[in-house]
Scaffold this motif. Structure first.
Motif, PDB file in Angstrom:
ATOM      1  N   TRP A 176       0.829  -1.205   0.000  1.00 14.42           N
ATOM      2  CA  TRP A 176       0.000   0.000   0.000  1.00 14.42           C
ATOM      3  C   TRP A 176       0.867   1.260   0.000  1.00 14.42           C
ATOM      4  N   SER A 177       2.037   1.169   0.635  1.00 12.84           N
ATOM      5  CA  SER A 177       2.966   2.311   0.620  1.00 12.84           C
ATOM      6  C   SER A 177       3.513   2.545  -0.781  1.00 12.84           C
ATOM      7  N   MET A 178       3.755   1.429  -1.505  1.00 15.90           N
ATOM      8  CA  MET A 178       4.254   1.538  -2.872  1.00 15.90           C
ATOM      9  C   MET A 178       3.175   2.054  -3.822  1.00 15.90           C
ATOM     10  N   PHE A 179       1.926   1.639  -3.559  1.00 13.31           N
ATOM     11  CA  PHE A 179       0.808   2.011  -4.437  1.00 13.31           C
ATOM     12  C   PHE A 179      -0.324   2.582  -3.576  1.00 13.31           C
ATOM     13  N   PRO A 180      -0.146   3.795  -3.043  1.00 16.63           N
ATOM     14  CA  PRO A 180      -1.119   4.346  -2.085  1.00 16.63           C
ATOM     15  C   PRO A 180      -2.489   4.632  -2.675  1.00 16.63           C
ATOM     16  N   ASP A 181      -2.609   4.619  -4.011  1.00 16.17           N
ATOM     17  CA  ASP A 181      -3.924   4.848  -4.613  1.00 16.17           C
ATOM     18  C   ASP A 181      -4.603   3.541  -5.016  1.00 16.17           C
TER      19      ASP A 181
END
Length: 671
Positions: A176-181
């Motif tokens: 989720w940090s890598m792809f927060p959207d």
């Protein structure tokens, strides 16, 4: 989005075999320019065709070169077809069909990590935990060369199958940090946090997901995740609100299966809030929606929730019928894990009805299935339930060993909620054997774990157990506080069975304080609840407590009637310790003592001996054992019985009893 890709394909027959033509258009969403890419190739070279089209698209977008994604490709079109069809079956909630297809994909392409991971998902849904772990581990081992996102997703699923929730949470946090959207990564994180007992963190994650740009922020799955977390914290009002929001949003999107899931969560919340009729209505709506979509597993789950509500209301025959119907469905679709759960539910009904023999047989079946499919959690549940039957029958050493085995599994899995459950049960066995210090240690730790994990309903069980322990130790103030706190939580959560335990405990405190009318009222309230719920064993305990009160108030006829009823039920269930005490209260001392030969329940043994012994030697033995174990009330009663002709000793008993709040014993000593 900066760009949109759309297109079509055609299957072309030719003398050389079937060919595939792929037409793709790339549109710039700002300027509106569109470029086209077309590729044609033999069907057997489908993946090369896709790779060429992808390379040309990336060139058009200014991102030249090969990509790591190619390493995730299946080795053949057959393997790819089986994999994609299997994943599609999973999305349609047909795990048995998905399993067959994905097993074919793995056989066709044993080195494909995604196929192994998909098969693990199907096996998990069907309850085959051991095989799911094996497939998830195979996927994890084969995932080294995959792109980071795929690799982490596969590892996350693997950690879930091993119930390493701490690691799963970290992996999904990293994703989720890598792809927060990416909404899906956030939802996976919230689910893992809930499973790990990190309820506040899970709720914070759902709050954060609502800050995403629409339409992601309005996705009903966020509300479903919140409802799951709120339920784990026993915040049933919030669970109800969140599930209702999810149902409303999903209805607007015509996502009927999501609506069905929301309705079942709403049913659970309403049940725990004590609103049986609305709960049954929510279950019925969920069942209808699952039935329309042909989701038989969902229908069985709805039947199970409805049966739980019926069980709470004491409608045991109807609850059992619904559990049986769910069992038939789970067997027909091949879901062994859910089959074990249904068998366990049926056994719980039988145990409440006093049929401990049949209940024990079903628990053995559940244990066998759990070991067959490698479900360590299921094994722990079955061991706990089998031990509960042994505990009821006074076979405390055997029960303790099974509780210890269940405890070891819970700790191995890092399951704090299950650990607390096993600790509480182990504490009960130790208390009855006379190890009050050991019991206190287990109950205290169980209560601490339940508070840490926000398990409000479990907290009630620990408080009731501690209250009973405090009664044995002679701390009436602490006992009253535990039972009153438990009762308040029960009223908040709607836990009827635990409420009856709390009322029973308060009745016992009041009886010791010589407040006999108030004590009788509490015991009658507890008995009424237990009869309503169909709990024959605990109802017998309430009748025995009322029999003792009737004796204290001089109504020997009523006492013998109630004690006789309790003795009959205890005998039917094989609970010889309870039967012996009931016979002793009814004045059948010889029969009571005969039943106690070989009993491991020290407290029951001493209580019966105190009521049936008249010799100073026998009473002295009771006094010594009660003093050594720390059973305050039995010690005071034995001291008083030995002091009939010793005025100074009677005065000492009266003084201590009055100081400890045992006004009933103090009054007897004074008289």
């Amino acid at each position: 989005s900066d760009a949109v890709v759309l297109g079509s394909f055609a299957s072309l027959e030719s003398p050389a075999g079937r060919k595939i033509r792929l037409d793709v258009r790339l549109q710039d969403t700002l300027g509106g320019e569109t470029t086209a890419v077309a590729e044609t190739g033999p069907e057997a070279e489908l993946f090369d065709l896709v790779a060429r089209a992808g390379l040309r698209l990336r060139e058009k977008m200014g991102a030249e070169g090969e990509t790591e994604v190619q390493v995730a490709r299946a080795s053949s079109t057959d393997a790819a077809r089986l994999y994609s069809e299997g994943i599609n079956r999973l999305r349609l909630f047909e795990p048995a069909a998905a399993r067959e297809l994905l097993e074919g994909a793995v056989a066709a392409d044993p080195r494909n990590a995604l196929a192994h991971s998909g098969l693990a998902a199907a096996l998990t849904t069907l309850g085959y935990d051991r095989r799911a772990r094996e497939e998830a581990k195979a996927a994890f081992d084969l995932s080294a060369n995959l792109p980071p996102e795929d690799r982490l997703l596969i590892e996350g699923r693997y950690r879930e199958t091993t119930q390493d929730w701490r690691q799963a949470v970290q992996i999904y946090w990293d994703l989720w940090s890598m792809f927060p959207d990416d909404l899906d990564h956030g939802l996976r994180l919230a689910a893992a946090q809930t499973a790990a007992g990190q309820i506040e963190e899970a709720l914070a994650t759902t709050d954060a997901l609502r800050t995403l740009p629409p339409p992601s922020s309005e996705d009903p799955r966020i509300d479903l995740a919140e409802a799951m977390a709120a339920g784990a914290r026993a915040d049933f009002q919030r669970q109800r609100s969140a599930s209702a929001r999810a149902a409303g949003k999903a209805s607007g999107q015509r996502a009927s299966l999501m609506v069905a899931q929301a309705r079942l969560l709403e049913c659970r919340a309403l049940r725990n809030l004590g609103q049986a009729e609305p709960a049954l209505g929510a279950c019925a709506e969920g069942q209808r929606l699952y039935s329309v979509k042909g989701d038989r597993g969902g229908v069985a789950e709805a039947l199970t929730h409805a049966a739980n509500v019926r069980f709470d209301r004491g409608e045991l025959a109807e609850a059992s019928r619904l559990y049986e119907e769910a069992l038939d469905t789970y067997r027909s679709i091949g879901n062994r894990g859910a089959e074990a759960g249904a068998l366990n539910n049926i056994a719980v009904v039988l145990r409440s009805q006093g049929d401990l023999d049949r209940a024990s047989q079903l628990y053995e079946e559940v244990l066998a299935i759990a070991r067959e499919i490698g479900s360590r959690a299921g094994e722990a549940y079955a061991l706990n339930n089998l031990a509960g039957v042994l505990l009821r029958r006074g076979r405390l050493d055997e029960a303790g060993k099974l509780f210890e085995q269940a405890l070891a599994i819970r700790r191995e899995q890092g399951d704090k909620s299950g650990e607390a459950y096993a600790l509480d049960n182990l504490g009960v066995a130790l208390r009855r054997k006379g190890d009050l210090a050991g019991a206190r240690q287990r109950h205290d730790l169980a209560l601490k774990l339940r508070k840490e994990t926000g398990q409000r309903i479990g907290e009630v069980s620990s408080l009731n157990n501690l209250g009973t322990l405090f009664l044995d130790q002679g701390d009436l103030a602490a006992a009253r506080k535990s039972f009153e706190t438990s009762l308040a939580i029960c009223r908040e959560t709607g836990s009827q069975s635990s409420m009856a335990y709390a009322l029973f405990g308060l009745g016992e405190v009041l009886a010791r304080e010589a407040k006999l009318p108030e004590a009788r009222k509490r015991h009658e309230e507890a008995l009424a609840l237990r009869e309503k719920l169909g709990e024959k064993g605990t109802a017998a305990e309430s009748r025995l407590a009322l029999a003792i009160l009737a004796l204290e108030q001089g109504d020997r006829t009523k006492a013998i009637e109630l004690a006789g009823q309790a003795a009959v039920e205890h005998e039917r269930q094989g609970a010889t310790d309870g039967q012996a005490l009931a016979l002793a209260v009814a004045g059948q001392g010889r029969e009571a003592l005969a039943l106690l030969e070989g009993s491991q329940d020290l407290r029951a043994r001493l209580a019966v001996q105190l009521r049936t012994s008249s010799s100073a030697a026998a009473l002295g033995e009771v006094l010594d054992q009660a003093t050594q174990a720390g059973f305050t009330e039995i010690r005071l009663e034995a001291s008083l019985a030995l002091a009939r002709t010793d005025r100074a000793r009677r005065f000492a008993v009266e003084k201590e009893a009055r100081e400890k709040g045992y006004l009933r014993i103090a009054g007897k000593a004074a008289a």
